[in-house]
Structures are given as C-alpha cells and as structure tokens.
Design a protein around this motif. Structure first.
Motif, PDB file in Angstrom:
ATOM      1  N   ALA A   1      -5.628   7.908   3.581  1.00  0.00           N
ATOM      2  CA  ALA A   1      -4.776   6.713   3.548  1.00  0.00           C
ATOM      3  C   ALA A   1      -3.301   7.088   3.600  1.00  0.00           C
TER       4      ALA A   1
ATOM      5  N   ALA B   1     -10.879   2.384  -2.908  1.00  0.00           N
ATOM      6  CA  ALA B   1     -11.805   2.700  -1.814  1.00  0.00           C
ATOM      7  C   ALA B   1     -13.268   2.715  -2.236  1.00  0.00           C
TER       8      ALA B   1
ATOM      9  N   TYR C   1      -8.330  -2.225  10.823  1.00  0.00           N
ATOM     10  CA  TYR C   1      -7.366  -2.605   9.787  1.00  0.00           C
ATOM     11  C   TYR C   1      -7.968  -3.601   8.805  1.00  0.00           C
TER      12      TYR C   1
ATOM     13  N   ARG D   1       0.834  -1.207   0.000  1.00  0.00           N
ATOM     14  CA  ARG D   1       0.000   0.000   0.000  1.00  0.00           C
ATOM     15  C   ARG D   1       0.874   1.264   0.000  1.00  0.00           C
TER      16      ARG D   1
ATOM     17  N   ALA E   1     -11.926   3.532   7.813  1.00  0.00           N
ATOM     18  CA  ALA E   1     -11.313   2.235   7.492  1.00  0.00           C
ATOM     19  C   ALA E   1     -11.400   1.950   6.002  1.00  0.00           C
ATOM     20  N   ASN E   2     -12.530   2.269   5.405  1.00  0.00           N
ATOM     21  CA  ASN E   2     -12.724   2.009   3.976  1.00  0.00           C
ATOM     22  C   ASN E   2     -11.761   2.824   3.116  1.00  0.00           C
ATOM     23  N   ARG E   3     -11.382   4.010   3.583  1.00  0.00           N
ATOM     24  CA  ARG E   3     -10.462   4.863   2.809  1.00  0.00           C
ATOM     25  C   ARG E   3      -9.079   4.242   2.694  1.00  0.00           C
ATOM     26  N   ARG E   4      -8.775   3.243   3.518  1.00  0.00           N
ATOM     27  CA  ARG E   4      -7.496   2.551   3.411  1.00  0.00           C
ATOM     28  C   ARG E   4      -7.497   1.509   2.300  1.00  0.00           C
ATOM     29  N   ARG E   5      -8.659   1.124   1.813  1.00  0.00           N
ATOM     30  CA  ARG E   5      -8.706   0.140   0.736  1.00  0.00           C
ATOM     31  C   ARG E   5      -7.984   0.699  -0.494  1.00  0.00           C
TER      32      ARG E   5
ATOM     33  N   GLY F   1     -10.054  -2.428   5.934  1.00  0.00           N
ATOM     34  CA  GLY F   1      -9.295  -1.849   4.826  1.00  0.00           C
ATOM     35  C   GLY F   1      -8.762  -2.865   3.849  1.00  0.00           C
TER      36      GLY F   1
END
Length: 399
Positions: A229, A382, A356, A60, A375-379, A359
């Motif tokens: 992120a 996203a 975590y 990432r 949390a989703n913004r870490r995907r 994500g």
C-alpha cells in the motif's frame, strides 16, 4: 412592618435569582442547540466530502506517512533520481495481468532506488498506462533519451520456461553486487512478473543502501505483502476516468456497508483466452450463499461485484436486485484479449476502477488472484472481514 419588609426583600432576591437562573438555562440550551446543529452539519458535510476516491486516498496517505515517516527516508523515496542512468519497467506485450505487472513495477522501483537510477514505466499494452493511472509523488513518466550511443541491458524473466535465465537473474539480485555489475549500462529495461523486492532486501551487498533508504524499518516489513500500500500510493494516483467510475459506486455506498465480490472464474464465454480453473465453477454460488447466511444481515449493505465473467456478474446483480452494483464497461483480461477490439482501453479503465474500488470495501470476498490480493492490501484494515474461496473444499473461508 419590619417582618413584612424582610419578607418582601427576600421575595425580591428569590425572584431575581430565579430570573437569572432561567436566563442562564435558556442561554445554555441555545448554545447547545447551536453546537449540536453545527456538529451535525459538519459531520454531514465531512461525510459527503470523504466519499470520493481522492479524499480517501489523501486520508490513506496520512495514515501511511504516520506509520512509516519516522522509520525511513521519505524524501528519497518520494524523489526520483536525477541521474542520467535509468531503470525502466517495460511492458510491450505479454506482461501478465495487473497483479503480475504490479509485482514487476515494484521490483523495478526498488532496484532503481538501490542502484541510484532514474525510474520510469514504459507500458503501452494494451494501451498507454497514463490513460488509467498517473504518477503521484514519483514521476515515472517515460521519456526516451535522445543521447546517442547509450548502452542498454534488456532483462526479461516473464517466460516461465526460461528456467536457466530466470534462475541466473534471481541469484544475481539475491547474492551479487548487481549495482556494480550493471554499472556499464545506461538504460536497464526490466520485464518481469516476479517479486525481486524480497531478494534485494536480503542482499548483503545492498545493506548500506537499504539502511540509508529505509532506516529503522525492519527488513521483515519490507515485503510486497506488508508494504504494498505504501509503495503503491507513492507511485500512483488514478486517472480522472478511473476516479469518476469509482466515485459513482462510492456515492451510492454512503452510510452503507460495502461488501465486495471478486470472482475470478478463468476461461469462460466472456473471457475465452484465459486459463481453465475447473475448481472455480461454483464460486459465484458459494459467495452468494455465504453472504446470505453470515454477512448481509442488515438492509444497509451494498454488494459490489467484479468478475472476468459476465454471467457471474449477472447472477449476483439479479440475486441482490435492489442492493448491488458493478462498474459498467468491457470485461477484459489486459494480457489476454481480442486485439481487434476497439474497446480495449475502456476495458483497461474498468480494470483499474475495479482495482481501486476493491480497496474501499468494509468486507471482501475474493478469489485466489494477484489482482484482488493486491487490491485488498490497499484497504486501511487489510485483514479485517476478509474471506477467500478455498478451491480444495470449494467453500468460503475467513483469512
């Protein structure tokens, strides 16, 4: 005789050519099989190797650095200031949930950057922050100064009823030269759940410093929604306890589509001190029905569920009895909990492990919650396969 000799000579040449051709074919097949075998082995190894949180976070970061590296001053953003003046995100009590705290932490970090102050995090509520998350590139470890007579400014905008004071701080950060105004103070302690990033980046007094730090990155990209992120990975890495719990789910999801549920019910028997959200009563059923109808079309899917309700988790696990998992541990709202409980820190570990893991999903069904939205913004992607519970129509809708 001459014709016979010519015929035999031709036959010998054909035989030699045939043998040579067959030999080359065998060599080619052997090399191909070896390459194929090596490739399978490498892919298999790489597959297992990458199904850990640390390896995924490394991947990432490579993506984020490639995206932002040439646009901004990465060295300055990764290096905490050595100045003796500090900007400290403070959380001693009543700090909000993890989503609220992240807004406050990122706001304090950006304020530290533009004011050339050393950034630190002072959070021991509900337990020490380093039990669940650790410094990554920026060392924000709290160190209390032993220098005498240090001047201190406390800014606390957590309480929503303090409208006048909150409004004053908002206007100050948005329109004034707060670097100069705060210059008389050695230590600034900021307690907030508000997003001050947007205000800082639109303050004309900060334009020169912003240009120095963020270079060619458009201001429109400098929002929590779009840059979360990047800032999060600069600041944090999971503790060993958190990583171990996340990996237990990731190992089980190898070569499977990970579908994640975050079900934020509000006040319920598991979470009795939270606010009441009457429109979320049927959220669990809505997520299950939507998944059954539109998403879980293959046996390879694995459903991960996290919730503030033990009943909601049990409902999902029972429905997908052979293809669902959750992270085991105390269910805890980190700002609204039983202070007599001996499992608070373990609950905090579970909160960060859930964060975590949300994500890492290929498909996400989430509540209207700062926790799951952050949390989703870490995907990596996203907005891909992202669904949320619409409280007006009480149904799942694609974002």
């Amino acid at each position: 005789m001459l014709l016979c000799w010519i015929s035999h000579a031709q036959m010998r040449r054909h035989l030699i050519v045939s043998i040579t051709f067959c030999f080359l074919v065998f060599v080619y097949i052997g090399i191909s099989l070896q390459i194929k075998s090596t490739r399978k082995y490498s892919l298999r190894d790489e597959s297992i190797h990458n199904w850990t949180l640390s390896k995924r976070n490394t991947h990432r970061l490579k993506i984020l650095f490639a995206k932002y590296g040439l646009l901004l001053n990465l060295t300055k953003l990764k290096t905490n200031s050595n100045t003796t003046k500090t900007m400290i995100y403070s959380c001693q009590s009543f700090c909000g949930g993890w989503g609220d705290r992240l807004r406050g932490i990122l706001s304090a970090y950006v304020l530290a950057l533009v004011t050339d102050r050393h950034f630190m995090i002072d959070m021991n509520y509900p337990c020490q922050i380093t039990k669940v998350i650790e410094p990554n590139f920026v060392n924000w470890t709290m160190i209390h100064s032993k220098q005498p007579n240090r001047t201190r400014l406390n800014i606390n905008t957590m309480r929503s009823y303090q409208l006048t004071y909150r409004g004053y701080i908002t206007r100050l950060i948005h329109f004034e030269n707060f670097t100069q105004i705060w210059s008389a103070y050695d230590d600034i302690y900021l307690s907030t759940n508000l997003d001050y990033m947007r205000l800082v980046f639109h303050n004309k007094h900060m334009s020169k410093k912003i240009q120095e730090l963020f270079g060619r990155l458009p201001v429109s990209q400098l929002t929590i929604e779009k840059s979360f992120a990047f800032f999060f990975e600069l600041l944090f890495k999971p503790s060993i306890a958190v990583e171990q719990r996340v990996n237990s789910i990731l190992y089980s999801s190898i070569h499977r589509e990970l579908i994640c549920f975050h079900i934020r019910i509000g006040k319920n028997p598991t979470n009795p001190f939270d606010a009441v959200f009457t429109s979320r009563v049927n959220m669990t059923r809505a997520m299950i029905d939507f998944t059954d109808r539109y998403l879980q079309t293959r046996n390879s899917s694995l459903v991960f569920v996290t919730s503030d309700s033990g009943q909601a988790i049990s409902q999902v696990l029972n429905h997908y009895s052979n293809s669902s998992m959750t992270i085991v541990g105390p269910i805890l709202h980190i700002d609204r909990f039983n202070r007599r409980s001996s499992t608070v820190c373990d609950g905090f570990v579970k909160v960060l492990a859930d964060f975590y893991l949300l994500g890492e999903c290929q498909t996400s069904l989430i509540s209207k919650s700062g926790f799951s939205m952050s949390a989703n913004r870490r995907r990596i992607h996203a907005n891909e396969n992202l669904y949320t519970f619409n409280e007006k129509v009480r149904q799942i809708r694609k974002v």
